[in-house]
Design a protein around this motif. Structure first.
Motif, PDB file in Angstrom:
ATOM      1  N   ARG A  65       0.577  -1.023   0.107  1.00  0.00           N
ATOM      2  CA  ARG A  65      -0.012  -0.069   0.306  1.00  0.00           C
ATOM      3  C   ARG A  65       0.895   1.220  -0.192  1.00  0.00           C
ATOM      4  NH1 ARG A  65      -3.722   0.873   4.438  1.00  0.00           N
ATOM      5  NH2 ARG A  65      -2.465  -0.313   5.668  1.00  0.00           N
ATOM      6  N   CYS A  66       2.016   1.124   0.347  1.00  0.00           N
ATOM      7  CA  CYS A  66       3.083   2.326   0.134  1.00  0.00           C
ATOM      8  C   CYS A  66       4.054   2.338  -1.023  1.00  0.00           C
ATOM      9  CB  CYS A  66       3.822   2.392   1.496  1.00  0.00           C
ATOM     10  SG  CYS A  66       3.195   3.010   2.999  1.00  0.00           S
ATOM     11  N   SER A  67       3.308   1.738  -2.049  1.00  0.00           N
ATOM     12  CA  SER A  67       4.044   1.514  -3.443  1.00  0.00           C
ATOM     13  C   SER A  67       3.863   2.600  -4.136  1.00  0.00           C
ATOM     14  CB  SER A  67       3.873   0.296  -4.210  1.00  0.00           C
ATOM     15  OG  SER A  67       4.239  -0.805  -3.380  1.00  0.00           O
ATOM     16  N   PRO A  68       4.919   3.523  -4.680  1.00  0.00           N
ATOM     17  CA  PRO A  68       4.520   4.697  -5.147  1.00  0.00           C
ATOM     18  C   PRO A  68       4.070   4.440  -6.684  1.00  0.00           C
ATOM     19  CG  PRO A  68       6.491   4.851  -4.097  1.00  0.00           C
ATOM     20  CD  PRO A  68       6.148   3.407  -4.438  1.00  0.00           C
ATOM     21  N   ARG A  69       3.441   5.246  -7.519  1.00  0.00           N
ATOM     22  CA  ARG A  69       3.222   5.153  -8.824  1.00  0.00           C
ATOM     23  C   ARG A  69       3.602   6.505  -9.626  1.00  0.00           C
ATOM     24  NH1 ARG A  69      -2.733   1.852  -9.191  1.00  0.00           N
ATOM     25  NH2 ARG A  69      -2.043  -0.023  -8.128  1.00  0.00           N
ATOM     26  N   ALA A  70       4.567   6.249 -10.554  1.00  0.00           N
ATOM     27  CA  ALA A  70       4.896   7.447 -11.276  1.00  0.00           C
ATOM     28  C   ALA A  70       5.120   8.610 -10.523  1.00  0.00           C
ATOM     29  CB  ALA A  70       3.914   7.843 -12.484  1.00  0.00           C
ATOM     30  N   ARG A  71       4.636   9.787 -10.576  1.00  0.00           N
ATOM     31  CA  ARG A  71       4.722  10.946  -9.993  1.00  0.00           C
ATOM     32  C   ARG A  71       3.904  10.921  -8.637  1.00  0.00           C
ATOM     33  NH1 ARG A  71       4.581  11.650 -15.316  1.00  0.00           N
ATOM     34  NH2 ARG A  71       6.360  12.751 -16.089  1.00  0.00           N
ATOM     35  N   GLN A  72       3.034   9.928  -8.264  1.00  0.00           N
ATOM     36  CA  GLN A  72       2.232   9.925  -7.415  1.00  0.00           C
ATOM     37  C   GLN A  72       2.630   8.888  -6.023  1.00  0.00           C
ATOM     38  OE1 GLN A  72      -0.690  11.858  -7.081  1.00  0.00           O
ATOM     39  NE2 GLN A  72       0.020  12.528  -8.942  1.00  0.00           N
ATOM     40  N   PHE A  73       2.701   9.513  -4.804  1.00  0.00           N
ATOM     41  CA  PHE A  73       3.159   8.814  -3.801  1.00  0.00           C
ATOM     42  C   PHE A  73       2.322   9.287  -2.575  1.00  0.00           C
ATOM     43  CE2 PHE A  73       6.582   7.784  -0.462  1.00  0.00           C
ATOM     44  CZ  PHE A  73       5.986   6.418  -0.220  1.00  0.00           C
ATOM     45  N   GLN A  74       1.282   8.519  -1.972  1.00  0.00           N
ATOM     46  CA  GLN A  74       0.693   8.944  -1.057  1.00  0.00           C
ATOM     47  C   GLN A  74       1.004   7.566   0.238  1.00  0.00           C
ATOM     48  OE1 GLN A  74      -1.015  11.644  -0.758  1.00  0.00           O
ATOM     49  NE2 GLN A  74      -0.490  12.196  -2.932  1.00  0.00           N
ATOM     50  N   PRO A  75       1.991   7.969   1.072  1.00  0.00           N
ATOM     51  CA  PRO A  75       2.276   6.873   2.055  1.00  0.00           C
ATOM     52  C   PRO A  75       1.227   6.730   2.876  1.00  0.00           C
ATOM     53  CG  PRO A  75       3.927   8.872   1.985  1.00  0.00           C
ATOM     54  CD  PRO A  75       2.748   9.234   1.128  1.00  0.00           C
ATOM     55  N   CYS A  77       1.814   4.779   5.776  1.00  0.00           N
ATOM     56  CA  CYS A  77       2.220   4.532   7.142  1.00  0.00           C
ATOM     57  C   CYS A  77       3.077   5.769   7.539  1.00  0.00           C
ATOM     58  CB  CYS A  77       2.986   3.303   7.134  1.00  0.00           C
ATOM     59  SG  CYS A  77       4.651   3.368   6.431  1.00  0.00           S
ATOM     60  N   GLN A  78       3.336   5.839   9.021  1.00  0.00           N
ATOM     61  CA  GLN A  78       3.961   7.086   9.204  1.00  0.00           C
ATOM     62  C   GLN A  78       5.665   7.086   9.007  1.00  0.00           C
ATOM     63  OE1 GLN A  78       2.635   9.468  10.826  1.00  0.00           O
ATOM     64  NE2 GLN A  78       4.795  10.694  10.884  1.00  0.00           N
ATOM     65  N   VAL A  79       6.222   5.910   8.861  1.00  0.00           N
ATOM     66  CA  VAL A  79       7.494   5.681   8.409  1.00  0.00           C
ATOM     67  C   VAL A  79       7.935   6.404   7.016  1.00  0.00           C
ATOM     68  CG1 VAL A  79       9.399   4.306   8.224  1.00  0.00           C
ATOM     69  CG2 VAL A  79       7.900   3.764  10.189  1.00  0.00           C
ATOM     70  N   CYS A  80       7.074   5.967   6.343  1.00  0.00           N
ATOM     71  CA  CYS A  80       7.028   6.080   4.758  1.00  0.00           C
ATOM     72  C   CYS A  80       6.961   7.922   4.780  1.00  0.00           C
ATOM     73  CB  CYS A  80       6.314   5.502   3.678  1.00  0.00           C
ATOM     74  SG  CYS A  80       6.935   3.626   3.414  1.00  0.00           S
ATOM     75  N   ALA A  81       5.751   8.085   5.477  1.00  0.00           N
ATOM     76  CA  ALA A  81       5.334   9.575   5.285  1.00  0.00           C
ATOM     77  C   ALA A  81       6.581  10.486   5.940  1.00  0.00           C
ATOM     78  CB  ALA A  81       4.196   9.782   6.158  1.00  0.00           C
ATOM     79  N   VAL A  98       8.788  15.339  -8.751  1.00  0.00           N
ATOM     80  CA  VAL A  98       9.510  14.353  -8.463  1.00  0.00           C
ATOM     81  C   VAL A  98       8.712  13.295  -8.895  1.00  0.00           C
ATOM     82  CG1 VAL A  98      10.612  13.159  -6.508  1.00  0.00           C
ATOM     83  CG2 VAL A  98      10.283  15.552  -6.407  1.00  0.00           C
ATOM     84  N   HIS A  99       9.733  12.406  -9.549  1.00  0.00           N
ATOM     85  CA  HIS A  99       9.292  10.977 -10.047  1.00  0.00           C
ATOM     86  C   HIS A  99       9.595   9.926  -9.071  1.00  0.00           C
ATOM     87  CE1 HIS A  99       8.671   7.718 -12.840  1.00  0.00           C
ATOM     88  NE2 HIS A  99       8.087   8.464 -13.617  1.00  0.00           N
ATOM     89  N   TRP A 100       8.298   9.643  -8.330  1.00  0.00           N
ATOM     90  CA  TRP A 100       8.671   8.358  -7.293  1.00  0.00           C
ATOM     91  C   TRP A 100       8.467   6.941  -7.826  1.00  0.00           C
ATOM     92  CZ3 TRP A 100       9.825  10.401  -2.786  1.00  0.00           C
ATOM     93  CH2 TRP A 100       9.194  11.621  -2.280  1.00  0.00           C
ATOM     94  N   GLY A 101       8.103   6.944  -9.028  1.00  0.00           N
ATOM     95  CA  GLY A 101       7.995   5.559  -9.549  1.00  0.00           C
ATOM     96  C   GLY A 101       9.046   4.815  -9.495  1.00  0.00           C
TER      97      GLY A 101
END
Length: 328
Positions: A65-75, A77-81, A98-101
């Motif tokens: 559920r913390c896997s980014p997609r292209a330019r989108q990353f909505q963590p 969990c608190q650690v990834c955030a 920023v490209h998070w993919g």
């Protein structure tokens, strides 16, 4: 003996300038790899020390559920955030794209290079290095990826205008369809790359490359058929000498990088297929006249041809595609 094809190529001033500039970028890559690797380990260590919530013992709790997609990353969990906040905090273009993919947030607490990749992927679009997902360290990166990292991460205290000027020069070289640059351009490139290297006067391996680049860019590199008591290759009065096989390897490595760049641009559709096809035809024509280079680039050419055919097939299946005359 000096290969006739090599002699003809290097006695063309504009092509020789292109190869020299390419060789400078290969030297630049070599001297930056170790330095950047060490600095990113130190930067990562500093992040862990400054923010207790980022320690190696803390791990992602949300899995996929913390896997980014292209330019989108909505963590989720608190650690990834918290990691995302810290990465953006040290990005020189904090409000940029920023490209998070293809990143692996679960590796951020333990892998400095996984963090580094987030600073290599979005300067202005023309500067964006691609294909970074499988790069496990600086030794796998080309010069432009390392330059983007230096430019985008505020850990590096440099004049960023000097960095972007070298990146622009690199793009000029890589996108030169005829693989030629003028002597005026080469002198401007020498000034810009030396200005950039002057930012690192305390780094021994970079200082050494500064001197090599200076000697390289003022050397003649004309190829002559040598006398029996002389070495085949390229020499000048300063004592710089490269054998014909060394020059050939430099050409091959930089041409391979050019073809890989074209492949990635075509794959990600950053350039119109017609433009890629035109560039490819120019390279093929060049290689038809230079068999010594063509034989080592067959696989790269086949990859580009295969991708072009895939695009043609896909386009022909799209709604609205024109039906060939007689098949309506």
């Amino acid at each position: 003996m000096v290969l006739p094809e090599l002699a003809a190529r290097l006695n063309c001033t504009e092509y020789k300038n292109w190869v020299k500039a390419g060789y400078c970028l290969l030297l630049l890559r070599g001297c930056l790899q170790g330095f950047v690797g060490r600095e990113m380990v130190a930067f990562h260590r500093g992040l862990l020390a400054s923010a207790p919530g980022l320690s190696p013992g803390t791990t992602c709790r949300s899995g996929s559920r913390c896997s980014p997609r292209a330019r989108q990353f909505q963590p989720q969990c608190q650690v990834c955030a918290e990691w995302k906040r810290e990465i953006l905090k040290h990005h020189t273009n904090r409000n940029g794209d920023v490209h998070w993919g293809n990143c692996r947030p679960g590796r951020w607490p333990v892998d400095a290079w996984e963090v580094a990749k987030r600073y290599m992927q979005k300067c202005p679009r023309a500067f964006m290095p691609r294909g970074l997902a499988d790069k496990t360290g600086p030794e796998d990166c080309d010069a432009v990826a390392l330059l983007n990292l230096i430019n985008s991460c505020d850990h590096f205290m440099v004049d960023r205008k000097k960095v972007t000027e070298v990146i622009k020069c690199r793009n000029d070289i890589m996108h030169s369809s005829e693989m030629k640059v003028s002597s005026t351009w080469l002198r401007d490139f020498q000034m810009k790359i030396q200005n950039f290297l002057n930012e690192f006067r305390g780094i021994p391996e970079i200082v050494e490359v500064y001197s090599r680049i200076e000697q390289l860019l003022v050397s003649d590199w004309a190829v002559h058929i040598p006398e029996e008591d002389h070495r085949d290759g390229c020499e000048n009065e300063a004592g710089i000498s490269l054998s014909e096989s060394e020059v050939n390897e430099i050409e091959m490595e930089f041409l391979k990088e050019k073809l890989q760049e074209m492949y990635l641009q075509a794959k990600e559709q950053e350039v119109l297929p017609e433009e890629i096809l035109n560039r490819l035809e120019v390279v093929k024509e060049f290689l038809r006249n230079n068999e010594d280079l063509r034989n080592g680039l067959t696989e790269d050419l086949q990859k580009l041809d295969g991708l072009h055919l895939q695009h043609q097939k896909r386009d022909s299946k799209e709604p609205g595609a024109q039906t060939p005359e007689g098949e309506a």
